[in-house]
Design a protein around this motif. Structure first.
Motif, mmCIF file in Angstrom:
data_model
loop_
_atom_site.group_PDB
_atom_site.id
_atom_site.type_symbol
_atom_site.label_atom_id
_atom_site.label_comp_id
_atom_site.label_asym_id
_atom_site.label_seq_id
_atom_site.Cartn_x
_atom_site.Cartn_y
_atom_site.Cartn_z
ATOM 1 N N ILE A 153 30.660 2.295 12.530
ATOM 2 C CA ILE A 153 32.245 2.536 13.293
ATOM 3 C C ILE A 153 32.424 3.917 13.004
ATOM 4 O O ILE A 153 33.153 3.450 14.545
ATOM 5 C CB ILE A 153 32.710 0.801 11.947
ATOM 6 C CG1 ILE A 153 31.873 -0.501 12.284
ATOM 7 C CG2 ILE A 153 34.148 1.050 13.125
ATOM 8 C CD1 ILE A 153 32.767 -1.286 11.509
ATOM 9 N N VAL A 154 32.297 4.105 12.370
ATOM 10 C CA VAL A 154 33.333 5.184 11.908
ATOM 11 C C VAL A 154 32.860 6.240 13.161
ATOM 12 O O VAL A 154 33.313 6.660 13.644
ATOM 13 C CB VAL A 154 33.793 5.929 10.432
ATOM 14 C CG1 VAL A 154 34.674 7.292 10.742
ATOM 15 C CG2 VAL A 154 35.023 4.938 9.747
ATOM 16 N N ASP A 155 31.647 6.272 13.297
ATOM 17 C CA ASP A 155 31.059 7.617 14.083
ATOM 18 C C ASP A 155 31.337 7.046 15.331
ATOM 19 O O ASP A 155 31.523 8.261 16.180
ATOM 20 C CB ASP A 155 29.720 7.337 14.092
ATOM 21 C CG ASP A 155 28.865 8.753 14.117
ATOM 22 O OD1 ASP A 155 29.124 9.659 14.621
ATOM 23 O OD2 ASP A 155 27.618 7.959 15.157
ATOM 24 N N ALA A 156 31.707 5.434 15.539
ATOM 25 C CA ALA A 156 31.342 5.910 17.205
ATOM 26 C C ALA A 156 33.180 5.819 17.837
ATOM 27 O O ALA A 156 33.033 6.248 18.583
ATOM 28 C CB ALA A 156 31.525 4.061 17.626
ATOM 29 N N ILE A 157 33.409 5.738 16.414
ATOM 30 C CA ILE A 157 34.913 5.831 17.187
ATOM 31 C C ILE A 157 35.252 7.534 17.354
ATOM 32 O O ILE A 157 36.442 8.132 17.830
ATOM 33 C CB ILE A 157 36.044 5.340 16.220
ATOM 34 C CG1 ILE A 157 36.049 4.287 16.387
ATOM 35 C CG2 ILE A 157 37.860 6.199 16.534
ATOM 36 C CD1 ILE A 157 36.673 3.377 14.813
#
Length: 317
Positions: A153-157
């Motif tokens: 999720i953090v990587d996507a953001i």
């Protein structure tokens, strides 16, 4: 250290932001969310939740205010981010953490934690839609059920170009249980990514704030529920100030009463002040006695009169 006053739907309104930023050294505020579905919302929707837009997107004490959007359609989220930016918002925050069932049922808030690719698309669309001088940030939980999902999720953001990320260190299924807090995951996120982080969850006092910083390696903290338990929590966490005495809290409630009565003609005041009592009782045992006296009232005037009478009795004693 930075301390951010976070959003709480239906509780932390613009009047409460004004009061709390007036007595605390907060660095930033984030509004309650603007719900975006399938249309560009009119200006009055934004200004109702964030009247600070008319004073430079900051509180009267000068604390910047960012507008939070909640939705799942990249196009409409971007359209509304543009509206907020044109109205003068100092920042756009995107809510991917709200655990409310009604919100999640309509695929908003924390429901998107199950779809990192959609989170990416929403953040990317909003980031591309507004000027680069306006920060686009996001708030998440660690995942829907599995905290290990946070890394994807953090990587996507981060890949979508967000400027900063607030991490509430629980999963959606963890609710608000103290036992579910996992600050160590924020530390792991910090080590794996370069996006600036704000740590959120279970910060109730100065010791909690220091423990969170030590565990996460992040010195930007967000407080939400605790700011209602202890009205001067911002200064407690940031400066190790003493907790506000109960007599001063009562005076503050009367200030809030004046604001609410003037701002919304008392329509929402009974529910709002009763909600505040529910939080205050966690810190101040005296609040329970006063709450018993006002809980049956459903009009603003008798509640305010009762609080004034109680305040006067404190000075007599």
């Amino acid at each position: 250290m930075r301390v951010v006053l976070g959003p709480m739907e239906g509780v932390l309104d613009h009047l409460m932001r004004e009061i709390l930023t007036d007595i605390n050294d907060y660095d930033l505020c984030v509004t309650e969310f603007v719900r975006v579905v399938d249309q560009k919302l009119p200006e009055h929707v934004f200004k109702r939740l964030c009247p600070e837009l008319d004073q430079g997107s900051q509180t009267k004490s000068g604390v910047p205010v960012h507008i939070q959007l909640l939705g799942q359609d990249p196009i409409w989220m971007a359209e509304n981010a543009v509206v907020a930016a044109e109205l003068g918002a100092k920042g756009i925050d995107l809510n991917f953490g709200c655990p409310a069932k009604l919100v999640n049922k309509s695929k908003g808030g924390a429901a998107l934690l199950q779809h990192p690719e959609l989170i990416h698309d929403v953040v990317r669309a909003c980031r591309n839609a507004v000027d680069s001088s306006i920060p686009v940030t996001a708030k998440i939980r660690l995942g829907w059920e599995n905290p290990d999902d946070c890394f994807e999720i953090v990587d996507a953001i981060e890949q979508a170009g967000a400027n900063e990320l607030t991490v509430h260190a629980r999963t959606k299924s963890g609710g608000y249980k103290a036992s579910e807090i996992k600050w160590d995951y924020i530390n792991q996120i910090r080590q794996r990514s370069t996006i600036p982080l704000i740590a959120n969850g279970e910060i109730w006092n100065y010791a909690d704030g220091q423990a969170c910083i030590d565990t996460t390696g992040v010195d930007s903290l967000m407080v939400c529920r605790g700011a209602f338990n202890v009205p001067n929590l911002g200064n407690v966490v940031k400066h190790n100030a003493n907790v506000m005495p109960w007599s001063e809290v009562v005076e503050l409630m009367l200030v809030y009463s004046q604001y609410e009565m003037k701002g919304d003609k008392g329509l929402y005041y009974p529910n709002r002040v009763k909600q505040w009592f529910a939080y205050l009782r966690q810190q101040y045992p005296e609040a329970a006695d006063l709450f018993r006296e006002i809980r049956t009232f459903n009009k603003a005037e008798p509640i305010v009169e009762r609080i004034k009478h109680y305040r006067d009795s404190l000075y007599v004693l």
